[in-house]
Design a protein around this motif. Structure first.
Motif, PDB file in Angstrom:
ATOM      1  N   ASP A  89       0.831  -1.209   0.000  1.00 41.27           N
ATOM      2  CA  ASP A  89       0.000   0.000   0.000  1.00 41.27           C
ATOM      3  C   ASP A  89       0.859   1.250   0.000  1.00 41.27           C
ATOM      4  N   THR A  90       2.050   1.130   0.558  1.00 41.54           N
ATOM      5  CA  THR A  90       2.933   2.287   0.714  1.00 41.54           C
ATOM      6  C   THR A  90       3.879   2.369  -0.477  1.00 41.54           C
ATOM      7  N   PRO A  91       4.450   3.550  -0.702  1.00 42.53           N
ATOM      8  CA  PRO A  91       5.336   3.700  -1.867  1.00 42.53           C
ATOM      9  C   PRO A  91       6.551   2.772  -1.780  1.00 42.53           C
ATOM     10  N   VAL A  92       6.867   2.120  -2.892  1.00 40.47           N
ATOM     11  CA  VAL A  92       8.094   1.326  -2.975  1.00 40.47           C
ATOM     12  C   VAL A  92       9.207   2.262  -3.459  1.00 40.47           C
ATOM     13  N   ASP A  93      10.430   1.748  -3.544  1.00 36.28           N
ATOM     14  CA  ASP A  93      11.533   2.592  -4.006  1.00 36.28           C
ATOM     15  C   ASP A  93      11.514   2.767  -5.522  1.00 36.28           C
ATOM     16  N   LEU A  94      11.065   1.729  -6.208  1.00 34.40           N
ATOM     17  CA  LEU A  94      11.062   1.788  -7.676  1.00 34.40           C
ATOM     18  C   LEU A  94      10.059   0.773  -8.202  1.00 34.40           C
ATOM     19  N   ILE A  95       9.399   1.150  -9.297  1.00 37.07           N
ATOM     20  CA  ILE A  95       8.528   0.206 -10.007  1.00 37.07           C
ATOM     21  C   ILE A  95       9.180  -0.097 -11.352  1.00 37.07           C
ATOM     22  N   ILE A  96       9.290  -1.371 -11.686  1.00 36.45           N
ATOM     23  CA  ILE A  96       9.763  -1.730 -13.027  1.00 36.45           C
ATOM     24  C   ILE A  96       8.566  -2.239 -13.818  1.00 36.45           C
ATOM     25  N   ASN A  97       8.298  -1.564 -14.922  1.00 34.04           N
ATOM     26  CA  ASN A  97       7.107  -1.853 -15.709  1.00 34.04           C
ATOM     27  C   ASN A  97       7.441  -2.732 -16.914  1.00 34.04           C
ATOM     28  N   CYS A  98       6.968  -3.979 -16.863  1.00 33.87           N
ATOM     29  CA  CYS A  98       7.118  -4.902 -17.995  1.00 33.87           C
ATOM     30  C   CYS A  98       5.752  -5.463 -18.336  1.00 33.87           C
ATOM     31  N   LEU A  99       4.720  -4.607 -18.261  1.00 31.94           N
ATOM     32  CA  LEU A  99       3.357  -5.058 -18.535  1.00 31.94           C
ATOM     33  C   LEU A  99       3.077  -5.151 -20.025  1.00 31.94           C
ATOM     34  N   ASP A 100       3.769  -4.313 -20.810  1.00 31.49           N
ATOM     35  CA  ASP A 100       3.440  -4.209 -22.232  1.00 31.49           C
ATOM     36  C   ASP A 100       4.255  -5.169 -23.088  1.00 31.49           C
ATOM     37  N   CYS A 101       3.641  -5.664 -24.164  1.00 33.46           N
ATOM     38  CA  CYS A 101       4.439  -6.322 -25.182  1.00 33.46           C
ATOM     39  C   CYS A 101       4.251  -5.550 -26.487  1.00 33.46           C
ATOM     40  N   HIS A 102       5.079  -5.861 -27.467  1.00 33.69           N
ATOM     41  CA  HIS A 102       5.097  -5.031 -28.671  1.00 33.69           C
ATOM     42  C   HIS A 102       3.964  -5.346 -29.628  1.00 33.69           C
ATOM     43  N   GLU A 103       3.405  -6.561 -29.513  1.00 33.19           N
ATOM     44  CA  GLU A 103       2.488  -6.984 -30.567  1.00 33.19           C
ATOM     45  C   GLU A 103       1.031  -7.002 -30.150  1.00 33.19           C
ATOM     46  N   ASN A 104       0.785  -7.129 -28.861  1.00 30.57           N
ATOM     47  CA  ASN A 104      -0.585  -7.359 -28.438  1.00 30.57           C
ATOM     48  C   ASN A 104      -1.091  -6.186 -27.598  1.00 30.57           C
ATOM     49  N   THR A 105      -1.728  -5.234 -28.267  1.00 32.08           N
ATOM     50  CA  THR A 105      -2.222  -4.070 -27.524  1.00 32.08           C
ATOM     51  C   THR A 105      -3.542  -4.371 -26.823  1.00 32.08           C
ATOM     52  N   PHE A 106      -4.135  -5.549 -27.131  1.00 34.51           N
ATOM     53  CA  PHE A 106      -5.367  -5.941 -26.433  1.00 34.51           C
ATOM     54  C   PHE A 106      -5.136  -6.130 -24.939  1.00 34.51           C
ATOM     55  N   LEU A 107      -3.879  -6.450 -24.602  1.00 33.74           N
ATOM     56  CA  LEU A 107      -3.540  -6.634 -23.193  1.00 33.74           C
ATOM     57  C   LEU A 107      -4.090  -5.517 -22.327  1.00 33.74           C
ATOM     58  N   MET A 108      -3.995  -4.320 -22.876  1.00 32.32           N
ATOM     59  CA  MET A 108      -4.351  -3.132 -22.106  1.00 32.32           C
ATOM     60  C   MET A 108      -5.799  -3.141 -21.626  1.00 32.32           C
ATOM     61  N   ASP A 109      -6.621  -3.959 -22.279  1.00 34.99           N
ATOM     62  CA  ASP A 109      -8.026  -4.005 -21.884  1.00 34.99           C
ATOM     63  C   ASP A 109      -8.300  -5.052 -20.815  1.00 34.99           C
ATOM     64  N   GLN A 110      -7.308  -5.863 -20.514  1.00 36.95           N
ATOM     65  CA  GLN A 110      -7.553  -6.936 -19.556  1.00 36.95           C
ATOM     66  C   GLN A 110      -7.564  -6.387 -18.115  1.00 36.95           C
ATOM     67  N   PRO A 111      -8.427  -6.976 -17.294  1.00 35.15           N
ATOM     68  CA  PRO A 111      -8.577  -6.475 -15.913  1.00 35.15           C
ATOM     69  C   PRO A 111      -7.253  -6.447 -15.148  1.00 35.15           C
ATOM     70  N   TRP A 112      -6.438  -7.502 -15.253  1.00 40.85           N
ATOM     71  CA  TRP A 112      -5.182  -7.525 -14.484  1.00 40.85           C
ATOM     72  C   TRP A 112      -4.269  -6.385 -14.932  1.00 40.85           C
ATOM     73  N   TYR A 113      -4.267  -6.093 -16.260  1.00 43.52           N
ATOM     74  CA  TYR A 113      -3.415  -5.028 -16.766  1.00 43.52           C
ATOM     75  C   TYR A 113      -3.875  -3.685 -16.189  1.00 43.52           C
ATOM     76  N   ARG A 114      -5.172  -3.463 -16.253  1.00 38.82           N
ATOM     77  CA  ARG A 114      -5.690  -2.169 -15.781  1.00 38.82           C
ATOM     78  C   ARG A 114      -5.470  -1.989 -14.293  1.00 38.82           C
ATOM     79  N   ALA A 115      -5.647  -3.075 -13.560  1.00 40.88           N
ATOM     80  CA  ALA A 115      -5.443  -2.999 -12.107  1.00 40.88           C
ATOM     81  C   ALA A 115      -3.976  -2.704 -11.791  1.00 40.88           C
ATOM     82  N   ALA A 116      -3.075  -3.363 -12.510  1.00 45.42           N
ATOM     83  CA  ALA A 116      -1.644  -3.157 -12.247  1.00 45.42           C
ATOM     84  C   ALA A 116      -1.225  -1.740 -12.627  1.00 45.42           C
TER      85      ALA A 116
END
Lengths: 261, 261
Positions: free
Chosen positions: A154-181
């Motif tokens: 719940d509290t701020p971490v020191d750093l977030i590393i974002n590897c949620l995206d891939c290059h080919e599948n932009t549909f990912l962005m609509d998935q609940p886990w993606y939006r929540a993250a």
């Protein structure tokens, strides 16, 4: 003015077949053109044909991305034996794709260096082989793995590393886990490092402070933050095979900052 | 004296089942015990079972050894665009074994960073797969490969990297190509970096200025020079499986100097 001069320095040492819409330059002024995702993909495939397998690339990307991260977290000042009770915390947000596997490799090397890593990876019945094999190794570090956003801090971490995206599948962005993250990342207020982010037409769901591109940059949007480039060990003649004239812009480094030219 | 102190620092964070005859310590005073070759081998095998394959290890060792080499060659001062006409030359002496393959991987990364690499590898009808695959990639850098000592430079090179030895086969030392290469190295007068040198009962055929050991040091002889240690990405629980209690001594680095304790 100095009359005695060495040979003139050639600043345009990398020439690509279809220059992308963006050009970058290094600290010493070398020009690094961006390339399209299609050309980037052909370059990686050519490297794989000569034996620079995905597995090797995952290892090398993990090492270099973790070296950059360790510097961002404070470097030698932060990582001394006297500071062991103040281990930095990194939240690693990974999708179920090669970009996610790269992130998990980075996470293993960070956890090996006494960083507190919390890996978020959504639950899937079947994962890519490359993700599974990174996960097997990561688990051996004792790093934490969660599949629900509720289990992230719940509290701020020191750093977030974002590897949620891939290059080919932009549909990912609509998935609940993606939006929540993505929402969790935006609310956490920790600075974000994006690892191998795609060219995004729709803007980035998570704004990054830094982005690390691999081997040659894609034309990244503003939301990618400050762009860094990572050497992934591709020999010059492999660049040639896909039509790129290449001299390394890295000097003695494996990760360098780029600036918009 | 300062009354307000943090938790006491534990300097003995690595505990091995049968302590070797030598102990080292890091710059910050952490104790790094040496281990026997047999235990080292069991550790690497355990890591392989979890997916840290030889291929991954070759890539990681190559990257880290080349980072150390680039520093030894002069680092950022030497590798600027203005110095491109003064490329340093490295002679890389490799035997036909895993240690040789590690060297070739290092050579590829050096050549990728505009170092002039001359690889010596003796002619064999059949090579190990790992050597062949490193060679395929190395050749694509445009680096030079020779199989006869006659084709190595007569004049001093900037650095020699010694990967002639392997840990199991000391008969190699009697072979003509080995003796010729060792003699060439001793006559060239360039400083020598030994990569993953064995514990040598008979002393080293080539005296090193520096040695780079992998993951935990073997008890090296004096001829190994100054000892450095390279992180090769093995997670803590894998150390546990072979009876080693392990906390990383690397801080934020992947290569650190060791001192005789």
């Amino acid at each position: 003015e100095n009359i005695l001069e060495g040979k003139p320095v050639v600043y345009r040492q990398i020439v690509v077949p279809q220059p992308g819409p963006k050009e970058y330059c290094t600290d010493s002024g070398l020009v690094v053109p961006s390339i399209s995702y299609e050309l980037h993909k052909r370059l990686l495939s050519a490297a794989e044909r000569y034996g620079l397998t995905l597995e090797r690339r995952l290892e090398m990307t993990g090492v270099c991305a973790s070296q950059m991260t360790l510097t961002l977290l404070g470097g030698p000042n932060r990582f001394t034996p006297k500071n062991l009770h103040q281990r930095p915390t990194v939240a690693l947000l990974c999708g179920p794709h090669v970009q996610g596997a790269q992130g998990i490799s980075c996470g293993r090397h960070l956890a090996n260096h006494e960083v507190e890593v919390i890996l978020f990876l959504p639950n899937f019945v079947k994962l890519l082989d490359s993700v599974t094999s990174e996960l097997t190794l990561f688990i051996k570090t004792g790093g934490k793995q969660v599949s629900s956003i509720k289990d992230l801090p719940d509290t701020p971490v020191d750093l977030i590393i974002n590897c949620l995206d891939c290059h080919e599948n932009t549909f990912l962005m609509d998935q609940p886990w993606y939006r929540a993250a993505a929402e969790w990342a935006n609310q956490n207020r920790a600075p974000v490092l994006s690892l191998d982010p795609p060219v995004s037409g729709q803007g980035h769901a998570v704004e990054a402070k830094w982005s690390l591109s691999l081997c040659l940059p894609l034309p990244l949007a503003e939301g990618a933050g400050r762009v860094y480039l990572c050497d992934i060990g591709i020999p010059r003649q492999v660049f040639q095979e896909v039509g790129i004239k290449y001299h390394s812009p890295f000097g003695c480094k494996f990760v360098i900052p780029l600036h918009s030219a």
